[in-house]
Design a protein around this motif. Structure first.
Motif, PDB file in Angstrom:
ATOM      1  N   VAL A   1       0.824  -1.213   0.000  1.00 38.60           N
ATOM      2  CA  VAL A   1       0.000   0.000   0.000  1.00 38.60           C
ATOM      3  C   VAL A   1       0.863   1.270   0.000  1.00 38.60           C
ATOM      4  O   VAL A   1       0.339   2.377   0.219  1.00 38.60           O
ATOM      5  CB  VAL A   1      -0.954   0.002   1.226  1.00 38.60           C
ATOM      6  CG1 VAL A   1      -1.938  -1.145   1.140  1.00 38.60           C
ATOM      7  CG2 VAL A   1      -0.170  -0.052   2.535  1.00 38.60           C
ATOM      8  N   THR A   2       2.196   1.077  -0.227  1.00 41.53           N
ATOM      9  CA  THR A   2       3.098   2.240  -0.264  1.00 41.53           C
ATOM     10  C   THR A   2       3.496   2.522  -1.716  1.00 41.53           C
ATOM     11  O   THR A   2       3.254   1.713  -2.628  1.00 41.53           O
ATOM     12  CB  THR A   2       4.348   1.984   0.579  1.00 41.53           C
ATOM     13  OG1 THR A   2       5.176   1.020  -0.089  1.00 41.53           O
ATOM     14  CG2 THR A   2       3.969   1.475   1.968  1.00 41.53           C
ATOM     15  N   ASN A   3       4.160   3.670  -1.919  1.00 42.07           N
ATOM     16  CA  ASN A   3       4.652   4.012  -3.263  1.00 42.07           C
ATOM     17  C   ASN A   3       6.097   3.587  -3.466  1.00 42.07           C
ATOM     18  O   ASN A   3       6.767   4.055  -4.398  1.00 42.07           O
ATOM     19  CB  ASN A   3       4.497   5.514  -3.528  1.00 42.07           C
ATOM     20  CG  ASN A   3       5.277   6.348  -2.523  1.00 42.07           C
ATOM     21  OD1 ASN A   3       5.932   5.793  -1.626  1.00 42.07           O
ATOM     22  ND2 ASN A   3       5.208   7.666  -2.667  1.00 42.07           N
TER      23      ASN A   3
ATOM     24  N   LEU B   1       8.249  -6.859  -3.840  1.00 42.63           N
ATOM     25  CA  LEU B   1       6.860  -6.589  -4.204  1.00 42.63           C
ATOM     26  C   LEU B   1       6.774  -5.107  -4.538  1.00 42.63           C
ATOM     27  O   LEU B   1       7.079  -4.243  -3.708  1.00 42.63           O
ATOM     28  CB  LEU B   1       5.908  -6.928  -3.053  1.00 42.63           C
ATOM     29  CG  LEU B   1       4.424  -6.646  -3.305  1.00 42.63           C
ATOM     30  CD1 LEU B   1       3.900  -7.476  -4.473  1.00 42.63           C
ATOM     31  CD2 LEU B   1       3.598  -6.927  -2.042  1.00 42.63           C
ATOM     32  N   HIS B   2       6.369  -4.803  -5.784  1.00 39.61           N
ATOM     33  CA  HIS B   2       6.405  -3.427  -6.283  1.00 39.61           C
ATOM     34  C   HIS B   2       5.324  -2.580  -5.631  1.00 39.61           C
ATOM     35  O   HIS B   2       4.358  -3.087  -5.053  1.00 39.61           O
ATOM     36  CB  HIS B   2       6.254  -3.417  -7.808  1.00 39.61           C
ATOM     37  CG  HIS B   2       7.346  -4.180  -8.492  1.00 39.61           C
ATOM     38  ND1 HIS B   2       8.698  -3.940  -8.279  1.00 39.61           N
ATOM     39  CD2 HIS B   2       7.304  -5.199  -9.420  1.00 39.61           C
ATOM     40  CE1 HIS B   2       9.431  -4.755  -9.014  1.00 39.61           C
ATOM     41  NE2 HIS B   2       8.591  -5.542  -9.730  1.00 39.61           N
ATOM     42  N   ALA B   3       5.489  -1.262  -5.779  1.00 40.36           N
ATOM     43  CA  ALA B   3       4.572  -0.304  -5.152  1.00 40.36           C
ATOM     44  C   ALA B   3       3.157  -0.490  -5.687  1.00 40.36           C
ATOM     45  O   ALA B   3       2.948  -0.727  -6.882  1.00 40.36           O
ATOM     46  CB  ALA B   3       5.051   1.130  -5.397  1.00 40.36           C
ATOM     47  N   TYR B   4       2.198  -0.415  -4.769  1.00 43.30           N
ATOM     48  CA  TYR B   4       0.770  -0.502  -5.082  1.00 43.30           C
ATOM     49  C   TYR B   4       0.442  -1.760  -5.899  1.00 43.30           C
ATOM     50  O   TYR B   4      -0.401  -1.745  -6.791  1.00 43.30           O
ATOM     51  CB  TYR B   4       0.280   0.749  -5.830  1.00 43.30           C
ATOM     52  CG  TYR B   4       0.493   2.019  -5.054  1.00 43.30           C
ATOM     53  CD1 TYR B   4      -0.165   2.227  -3.851  1.00 43.30           C
ATOM     54  CD2 TYR B   4       1.356   2.997  -5.552  1.00 43.30           C
ATOM     55  CE1 TYR B   4       0.051   3.404  -3.134  1.00 43.30           C
ATOM     56  CE2 TYR B   4       1.571   4.170  -4.842  1.00 43.30           C
ATOM     57  CZ  TYR B   4       0.910   4.372  -3.618  1.00 43.30           C
ATOM     58  OH  TYR B   4       1.121   5.526  -2.920  1.00 43.30           O
ATOM     59  N   SER B   5       1.150  -2.868  -5.576  1.00 42.25           N
ATOM     60  CA  SER B   5       0.912  -4.140  -6.276  1.00 42.25           C
ATOM     61  C   SER B   5       0.462  -5.197  -5.269  1.00 42.25           C
ATOM     62  O   SER B   5       0.725  -5.100  -4.064  1.00 42.25           O
ATOM     63  CB  SER B   5       2.184  -4.606  -6.993  1.00 42.25           C
ATOM     64  OG  SER B   5       2.577  -3.665  -7.969  1.00 42.25           O
ATOM     65  N   SER B   6      -0.202  -6.255  -5.778  1.00 40.41           N
ATOM     66  CA  SER B   6      -0.672  -7.373  -4.948  1.00 40.41           C
ATOM     67  C   SER B   6      -0.174  -8.683  -5.526  1.00 40.41           C
ATOM     68  O   SER B   6      -0.019  -8.819  -6.751  1.00 40.41           O
ATOM     69  CB  SER B   6      -2.196  -7.398  -4.875  1.00 40.41           C
ATOM     70  OG  SER B   6      -2.694  -6.220  -4.268  1.00 40.41           O
TER      71      SER B   6
END
Length: 667
Positions: free
Chosen positions: A617-619, A640-645
């Motif tokens: 949930v971070t950038n 795990l990339h920013a704003y990814s699930s």
């Protein structure tokens, strides 16, 4: 009444005694008072623990052996009185031989005998009156025949499997008696060795009495009559007192026995098919098939009876443990209390009840040995039985199995320390003990064992077949489990494993309209630590149904730390669905994680077969610390990339990634 005083030197050093003269027809009105003397030591002959008998050979060659007429007035002073039996003076003439015999048994069970010098007895003729017929008189055998005949008549109704034995014994006693009357005294080679009779006792009478006593006493032996009219109070109380003093039972044969007492004393002593009544009140007697002296039922048995009434009679068979109360099948008392509130008239094939408590004994200040414990002499050990457990109140406790009771000493096989395997130590003197310490009770407990080397392919611990031929079904149930008492019970049905066993299904429902139906209460179905699947349905039109429970949780699951894992609420449409969520960084455990920084997934062996969804949930990119299989290779950590699930599936060894649009990458 005439009395004559005599003195006998048992060592036979004095001169023969004076003459005794009587007339035909004399009997108990003629007696002699005798002083037995020890001539060697010039002191009275001590008769303590000894039997005295009068023996004689009459003028017509018939015999007298009489124990019954002897009365020991003062054993230590050697003072005895003898009342002559009528057979002594049945024929005129001079006795061919007459003397008194003294017997006792030594510590090795050897019979020791002494006798006096001959007594001269002259019987004068009686020409006026008709005399009695002269015959042999042996008091011990006459009594024996009478007692065996009486007991045999009643014994057949008491112990069926001993009829042949009792008949043979009865016939032999009659045969011996006829032999005595026709030929003379029975010799040992004809009669046999009395010690070969197994029951305890020194005489034939004692041994046979003990044989019957060990099987219980019959109220008919004491004069009871089962016609419903005769007052049997005295007969039944006499039988009860004898049974209580001799640790045996009272048998009540078929019949209706009227009494005047209001309460049956110690009803657990009574057994049989008879009925004891008092002005219409019935005292029910147990039909016991498990006696202390019967180790196994050798033959199969069947019970067929009609039921009626309230207590034992309302059951085909009732078994009560640790209580003297009757089976409370309906439980309405003698004053009919409860009839206004209970409309059913129940009939039960098998009723069981077990009440906590039972018989137990505690004692303090005791002394221990390697294989015993000794209690104070005033402690009542009458209820202690071989085979009971005995525990000490030490920590850890020592325990043993009782093997015998000798006076105030209780013998055990050995002492075992709890938690110490099969070894133990002698307990510390003064420790308190508990005998027969029951810690759990069951109403019924069944064990079915299917062995590996048997052709049997199926086993069922308990099967119930309910045949309903009526259209209603409200009160027709396979099993009804009731919780009663001050506090709630734990579980209506518990399935658990024992040792290496495992249930494949805790509950299996086939061809049922409802697999599980719950009405009322807080939890309808609860599973703790299932190895595989907690709940499964196959080809069922309805898997889970809930009625009139809009504000409750339909399904609720928590982890071992009592954290919520999964909840499904019931609002009529089952539309609301929630999963446990976790917001943060570091170590995570929830199935849905909103990461605010680098995270570490749980060890794979902690949550095998687990699915975890992680959202950054971070950038900024964050690290996933875990062994993750990605495109056929294993990596740790990953990004795990920013704003990814990303979703990860665990197999207990590592995590597998289900990629959400290249959400992760290799560091």
């Amino acid at each position: 009444m005439s009395n004559q005083y005599l003195s006998f030197d048992v060592t036979k050093q004095s001169i023969p005694q004076q003459l005794i003269t009587g007339r035909q027809g004399d009997s108990q009105l003629k007696f002699v008072t005798m002083l037995f003397w020890d001539g060697e030591n010039n002191i009275p002959y001590d008769l303590t623990g000894k039997q005295v008998a009068f023996e004689a050979l009459k003028p017509d060659n018939t015999h007298i052996v009489d124990y019954e007429g002897i009365t020991i007035l003062d054993a230590t002073a050697g003072l005895v009185r003898y009342s002559f039996n009528e057979q002594v003076f049945s024929v005129s003439g001079t006795m061919q031989q007459a003397f008194f015999k003294i017997t006792h048994t030594d510590s090795d069970n050897n019979v020791i005998a002494d006798s006096t010098l001959e007594v001269a007895i002259n019987i004068l003729e009686n020409r006026v009156e008709f005399g009695i017929n002269s015959k042999n008189y042996l008091s011990e055998y006459d009594d024996l025949v009478a007692q065996v005949k009486k007991k045999f008549d009643d014994y057949a109704t008491t112990v069926k499997d001993s009829i042949d034995k009792a008949q043979a014994l009865h016939d032999q006693i009659v045969e011996y008696t006829e032999f005595i009357n026709s030929m003379g005294v029975i010799t040992k080679d004809v009669f046999g060795n009395i010690s070969d009779l197994k029951p305890i006792g020194n005489t034939v009478v004692d041994k046979i009495n003990n044989e019957f006593t060990n099987k219980g006493v019959n109220i008919l032996w004491y004069g009871a009559i089962g016609d419903g009219k005769t007052d049997n109070t005295d007969s039944i109380l006499k039988a009860y007192n004898f049974a209580k003093n001799n640790d045996t039972t009272v048998f009540v044969p078929s019949g209706l026995y009227f009494v005047k007492f209001d309460t049956l004393p110690d009803k657990k002593i009574f057994q049989g098919n008879g009925v004891i009544v008092n002005d219409g009140k019935q005292f029910n007697i147990s039909t016991n098939i498990n006696r202390d002296d019967i180790k196994k039922l050798q033959n199969p048995f069947a019970i067929t009876r009609y039921t009626y009434g309230r207590y034992n009679t309302a059951a085909g068979m009732s078994v009560s443990a640790n209580t003297e109360d009757e089976a409370a099948v309906i439980g309405i008392n003698d004053n009919s209390t409860g009839l206004s509130a209970y409309d059913n008239r129940d009939s039960v094939a098998l009723y069981t009840t077990n009440t906590s408590g039972g018989w137990y004994l505690t004692s303090v200040g005791v002394t221990f040995g390697a294989d015993y414990v000794e209690v104070a002499t005033d402690v009542d050990l009458s209820g202690v039985r071989v085979g009971m457990f005995i525990d000490t109140k030490e920590k850890p406790k020592n325990t043993g199995i009782i093997t015998g009771i000798v006076n105030n000493r209780i013998m055990v096989n050995k002492w075992i320390t709890f938690g110490g395997g099969d070894t133990g130590v002698t307990p510390v003197n003064g420790s308190a003990i508990v005998i027969n310490p029951t810690t759990a009770i069951w109403g019924q407990n069944s064990v079915v064992q299917l062995n590996a080397d048997t052709p049997i392919m199926s086993a069922v611990g308990y099967e119930m077949d309910v045949i309903n031929n009526q259209p209603h079904r409200t009160d027709v149930n396979g099993m009804t489990l009731i919780s009663d008492g001050t506090y709630p019970a734990n579980a209506a049905l518990t399935a658990r494993k024992q040792h290496s066993g495992q249930w494949y299904y805790s509950l299996l429902s086939r061809d049922s309209e409802y697999g599980v139906y719950h009405s009322g209460g807080s939890v309808g179905y609860y599973v703790e630590n299932p190895k595989f699947t907690a709940f499964a349905a196959h080809n069922s039109p309805t898997v889970i149904a809930s009625q009139n429970a809009r504000s409750s949780q339909l399904i609720h699951a928590i982890d071992p730390d009592n954290k919520e894992l999964f909840t499904m609420y019931n609002d009529g449409k089952m539309s609301r669905f929630t999963l446990q969520r976790q917001l943060g960084k570091g170590n995570v455990s929830a199935p849905v994680v909103f990461a605010t920084g680098d995270i570490t997934l749980p060890s794979p062996d902690t949550y095998p077969d687990e699915i975890i969804i992680v959202t950054n949930v971070t950038n900024n990119d964050i690290k996933l610390n875990a062994r993750i299989s990605y495109k056929g290779k294993q990596y740790n950590p990953m990004t795990l990339h920013a704003y990814s699930s990303a979703m990860f599936i665990c197999d207990g060894v590592e995590y597998y990634n289900t990629n959400f649009t290249d959400a992760i990458s290799i560091n």
